[in-house]
Design an enzyme around this catalytic site. Structure first.
Site, short mmCIF file in Angstrom:
data_model
loop_
_atom_site.label_atom_id
_atom_site.label_comp_id
_atom_site.label_asym_id
_atom_site.label_seq_id
_atom_site.Cartn_x
_atom_site.Cartn_y
_atom_site.Cartn_z
N ASP A 1 4.02 44.22 -18.59
CA ASP A 1 3.56 42.65 -18.16
C ASP A 1 2.92 41.69 -19.15
O ASP A 1 3.34 40.76 -19.28
CB ASP A 1 2.99 42.72 -16.74
CG ASP A 1 2.63 41.43 -16.11
OD1 ASP A 1 3.66 40.82 -16.31
OD2 ASP A 1 1.60 41.32 -15.32
N CYS B 1 9.01 33.19 -1.39
CA CYS B 1 10.18 33.11 -1.94
C CYS B 1 10.90 34.51 -2.28
O CYS B 1 11.89 34.65 -2.28
CB CYS B 1 10.23 32.42 -3.24
SG CYS B 1 9.00 33.13 -4.57
N CYS C 1 1.61 34.65 -3.34
CA CYS C 1 2.64 34.12 -2.17
C CYS C 1 3.78 34.90 -2.42
O CYS C 1 4.22 35.01 -3.50
CB CYS C 1 2.56 32.96 -2.53
SG CYS C 1 3.87 31.86 -1.64
N CYS D 1 14.43 36.20 0.79
CA CYS D 1 15.32 36.57 0.10
C CYS D 1 16.19 37.66 0.97
O CYS D 1 15.84 38.54 1.17
CB CYS D 1 14.86 36.87 -1.37
SG CYS D 1 16.46 37.21 -2.17
N CYS E 1 22.72 30.78 -2.33
CA CYS E 1 21.83 31.05 -1.09
C CYS E 1 20.89 29.83 -0.75
O CYS E 1 20.71 28.88 0.19
CB CYS E 1 21.23 32.27 -1.27
SG CYS E 1 19.71 32.48 -0.21
N CYS F 1 22.88 34.42 -7.04
CA CYS F 1 22.55 34.13 -5.96
C CYS F 1 23.51 33.51 -4.70
O CYS F 1 23.27 33.37 -3.67
CB CYS F 1 21.43 32.97 -5.87
SG CYS F 1 19.67 33.51 -6.49
N CYS G 1 3.00 26.04 -7.60
CA CYS G 1 3.18 27.19 -6.93
C CYS G 1 2.02 27.91 -6.52
O CYS G 1 0.90 28.18 -6.96
CB CYS G 1 3.89 28.30 -8.07
SG CYS G 1 3.81 29.79 -7.57
S1 SF4 Z 1 16.36 33.33 -1.42
FE1 SF4 Z 1 17.09 35.04 -3.10
S2 SF4 Z 1 19.23 35.17 -3.00
FE2 SF4 Z 1 18.57 33.11 -2.14
S3 SF4 Z 1 18.54 31.76 -3.81
FE3 SF4 Z 1 16.37 32.63 -3.54
S4 SF4 Z 1 16.58 34.51 -4.93
FE4 SF4 Z 1 18.63 33.72 -4.60
S1 SF4 Z 2 7.51 30.56 -2.50
FE1 SF4 Z 2 7.39 31.39 -4.69
S2 SF4 Z 2 7.56 29.57 -5.98
FE2 SF4 Z 2 7.20 29.01 -3.88
S3 SF4 Z 2 4.97 29.18 -3.87
FE3 SF4 Z 2 5.46 30.76 -3.14
S4 SF4 Z 2 5.53 32.11 -5.08
FE4 SF4 Z 2 5.24 29.99 -5.56
#
Ligand code: SF4
Ligand code: SF4
Length: 307
Positions: free
Chosen positions: A132, A240, A237, A244, A189, A186, A212
């Site tokens: 990292d 996202c 967070c 998914c 999606c 993706c 973010c």
């Molecule tokens: S939710 Fe997952 S599969 Fe859908 S666009 Fe975002 S990263 Fe890609």
């Molecule tokens: S969903 Fe992902 S990109 Fe959006 S605020 Fe949360 S961590 Fe950041």
């Protein structure tokens, strides 16, 4: 010991699995293609990195990982799954899943060092471990090594495992057989783009860190924008990732150090408001959460509407 090309990396794979890693891949240590580097530079030029000025530095090393290790020929990428089923009730403070167990820097470095020692004992050569903090395009190399693909949320998505993974990299002067790059994507999606609470992810594929909630609650040091509503997210967070589809059936981690600490899960918003420095230091000892410091955690807590 020989540094001639390894016919096969099966032993490497077995050792990585024995150490708890979920997947391992290998690719050649070459320069990053111009297009990938240009995209990164554009992201910096747009100031999408906010106050993470360290990301402006070491462009030459990001571009050429061989500057991290003379004679590097292979990049070995491993991932460790930290997924654990959802946190408690909606009104309890939410911490990013990756932060609920022991600090991944320490755990990953220890496991990677063991793998690097194994490589040196079995095949010779020299190694360098990166977790990292090194200026290296981890997710790009993971994709090149066939470990997974980079989603619109910029997370590495590992087929059948998901994106709740830590990435570790070992540079080696041994030339291992390379894996095929991962070519998945993706597939239109867009769920993370639609549901991101900060509207930080754009269709162009860039994330504006300044919007973010993960950046704002962990990396950003000043006052948060007036009216910012973090819901109940006090550290990081996961939206996202949680929306998914690749994470819907993600397996649970088999690494004990990554299991959530009960004391963190049981914290309330009131506990955070009243927390002393001594309590903070004790509760978050060997935890990634100490990065935000007590003042940062309490600042985030003040922006939570779901208490
Ligand atoms: S939710 Fe997952 S599969 Fe859908 S666009 Fe975002 S990263 Fe890609
Ligand atoms: S969903 Fe992902 S990109 Fe959006 S605020 Fe949360 S961590 Fe950041």
């Amino acid at each position: 010991m020989s540094s001639s090309p390894s016919p096969c990396s099966n032993d490497l794979h077995c050792k990585a699995v024995e150490l708890g890693f979920s997947k391992v891949g290998v690719t050649k240590a070459t320069e990053v293609p111009q297009a990938i580097f240009d995209e990164y530079e554009l992201w910096i030029k747009n100031n999408f990195h906010g106050e993470m000025t360290y990301m402006e530095r070491y462009g030459d090393i990001r571009r050429n990982p061989r500057l991290l290790l003379d004679d590097a020929r292979s990049i070995i990428v491993v991932v460790a799954n930290y997924n654990y089923p959802a946190q408690n009730a909606l009104k309890t403070p939410q911490f990013a899943s990756y932060s609920l167990g022991d600090d991944y820097h320490e755990v990953m470095r220890d496991k990677l060092s063991q793998l690097a020692t194994f490589i040196q004992e079995k095949w010779g050569g020299v190694t360098r471990v990166c977790v990292d903090t090194a200026p290296i395009f981890e997710r790009y190399w993971a994709q090149q090594a066939g470990v997974g693909f980079i989603g619109h949320n910029k997370m590495l998505i590992v087929p059948q495992i998901g994106s709740y993974v830590f990435i570790g990299i070992i540079l080696s002067s041994v030339e291992f057989q390379s894996d095929e790059p991962c070519t998945l994507n993706c597939m239109g999606c867009n769920a993370c783009i639609r549901l991101c609470p900060g509207k930080a992810i754009s269709l162009s594929g860039m994330i504006d860190a300044r919007k973010c909630h993960s950046y704002l609650t962990i990396e950003y040091r000043g006052d948060l924008p007036d009216g910012l509503d973090l819901g109940n997210r006090v550290y990081g967070c996961d939206v996202c990732q949680s929306v998914c589809p690749h994470n819907f059936n993600a397996p649970t981690t088999n690494i004990a150090e990554f299991l959530p600490r009960k004391e963190i899960l049981n914290l309330t918003h009131d506990d955070i408001d009243a927390m002393t420095q001594e309590e903070f230091s004790r509760i978050f000892r060997h935890s990634a959460i100490k990065r935000t410091k007590l003042a940062g955690l309490q600042r985030n807590n003040r922006h939570c509407s779901k208490k």
